[in-house]
Design an enzyme around this catalytic site. Structure first.
Site, mmCIF file in Angstrom:
data_model
loop_
_atom_site.group_PDB
_atom_site.id
_atom_site.type_symbol
_atom_site.label_atom_id
_atom_site.label_comp_id
_atom_site.label_asym_id
_atom_site.label_seq_id
_atom_site.Cartn_x
_atom_site.Cartn_y
_atom_site.Cartn_z
ATOM 1 N N SER A 70 0.849 -1.191 0.000
ATOM 2 C CA SER A 70 0.000 0.000 0.000
ATOM 3 C C SER A 70 0.882 1.237 0.000
ATOM 4 O O SER A 70 2.018 1.211 0.501
ATOM 5 C CB SER A 70 -0.905 0.020 1.240
ATOM 6 O OG SER A 70 -1.516 1.282 1.400
ATOM 7 N N TYR A 111 -1.602 -0.468 10.456
ATOM 8 C CA TYR A 111 -1.637 -0.763 9.023
ATOM 9 C C TYR A 111 -0.406 -0.213 8.313
ATOM 10 O O TYR A 111 0.285 -0.940 7.584
ATOM 11 C CB TYR A 111 -2.902 -0.173 8.410
ATOM 12 C CG TYR A 111 -3.038 -0.405 6.921
ATOM 13 C CD1 TYR A 111 -3.383 -1.661 6.431
ATOM 14 C CD2 TYR A 111 -2.809 0.619 6.008
ATOM 15 C CE1 TYR A 111 -3.507 -1.894 5.076
ATOM 16 C CE2 TYR A 111 -2.920 0.395 4.644
ATOM 17 C CZ TYR A 111 -3.278 -0.856 4.173
ATOM 18 O OH TYR A 111 -3.393 -1.071 2.820
#
Length: 285
Positions: free
Chosen positions: A164, A179
């Protein structure tokens, strides 16, 4: 075959991947579902892995409908896999996957979770552990056991980690500590594995995408303000209605194909330029 198809096949040889066997984690929805279909259409044999076996069976049934009913070997087979399981369970699942078609050329570590949005001081230990268990530990264990099989078979291969933009140094946001940290760690894991696995002709790369339309981002995409914001913060035109194709799927095909045999240890950013530093992004809203 038309002339345009011949030219496309010459310039983009990765359009055809016949004979390649791919294992995709997190295949029961989102990116994994789309990767499975796209790669099967390119000629790959696909092992779809996730916890939801019913969803995998539906996906494989769809993929197998692409080929003639006279074919004895399926294009896709399901593999029930919980990447948070004990290492021995994951190892056994990888060995089962290897036996499905006799070998595996590519592992796509796609399974992941965003986790809850929470300030760091409110983030629970349990949530931190859960996010890392799925996003990092699972990818590491799948990579380890696949690489062992590839090494022992002396076949080489390609490992592709779906990361990501949140894992990039130039992108940080509040409420995403677990995350973002897990994806940053995945980038480091990618480069170190590339260094070590190269001796066995195994390439390791990561793809760091921006947001795309999926069931995970469904709520965000329903917000009426989103198209206006994206049009202002993205240097390139943002494909608002696109899911993954062709932004990520074409890159994955390239990293599978032998054209990329010298490409390893890279973090490929797919974000329409949205994370480029120095742009007057928020001032233009």
């Amino acid at each position: 075959m038309s002339n345009s198809e011949k030219v496309s096949g010459h310039l983009e040889p990765w359009s055809s991947l016949k004979g390649k066997v791919v294992l995709i984690t997190g295949a029961s929805s989102g990116f994994g579902w789309e990767f499975s279909i796209d790669l099967a259409k390119a000629g790959c044999k696909v092992i779809t892995a996730a916890r939801r076996l019913d969803r995998l069976k539906s996906l494989c049934q769809l993929i197998n409908s692409f080929q003639s009913s006279s074919c004895d070997t399926p294009l896709a087979v399901p593999l029930q896999l919980d990447i948070t399981a004990d290492p021995s369970v994951i190892e056994a699942a990888i060995q089962q996957a290897w036996r499905a078609f006799g070998y595996i050329d590519i592992l796509i570590n796609n399974a992941g979770v965003r986790g809850t949005t929470s300030p760091a001081l409110n983030l629970s230990n349990e949530e931190w552990d859960r996010v890392f268990k799925i996003n990092l530990d699972g990818a590491w264990l799948c990579s380890k056991y696949i690489a062992i099989c590839m090494r022992d078979a002396e076949r080489g291969g390609s490992i592709i980690n779906i990361s990501s933009i949140s894992g990039l140094n130039r992108v940080k946001g509040t409420g995403t500590l677990a995350y973002s940290s897990s994806k940053a760690a995945m980038h480091t894991m990618t480069t170190v594995m590339a260094l070590e696995f190269g001796a066995h002709n195994i390439r390791v790369n990561a793809i760091a995408p921006t947001i795309f339309r999926s069931e995970i981002t469904k709520g965000l995409y329903e917000q009426k303000w989103l198209p206006g914001v994206l049009s202002k913060i993205m240097p390139l035109p943002f494909l608002y209605d696109a899911s993954t194709n062709p932004a990520i799927t074409e890159l994955i095909r390239y990293l599978i194909h032998d054209s990329s045999k010298y490409v390893t240890g890279n973090i490929f950013i797919v974000d329409a330029g949205g994370t480029l530093p120095g742009l007057p992004i928020w001032s233009s809203l």
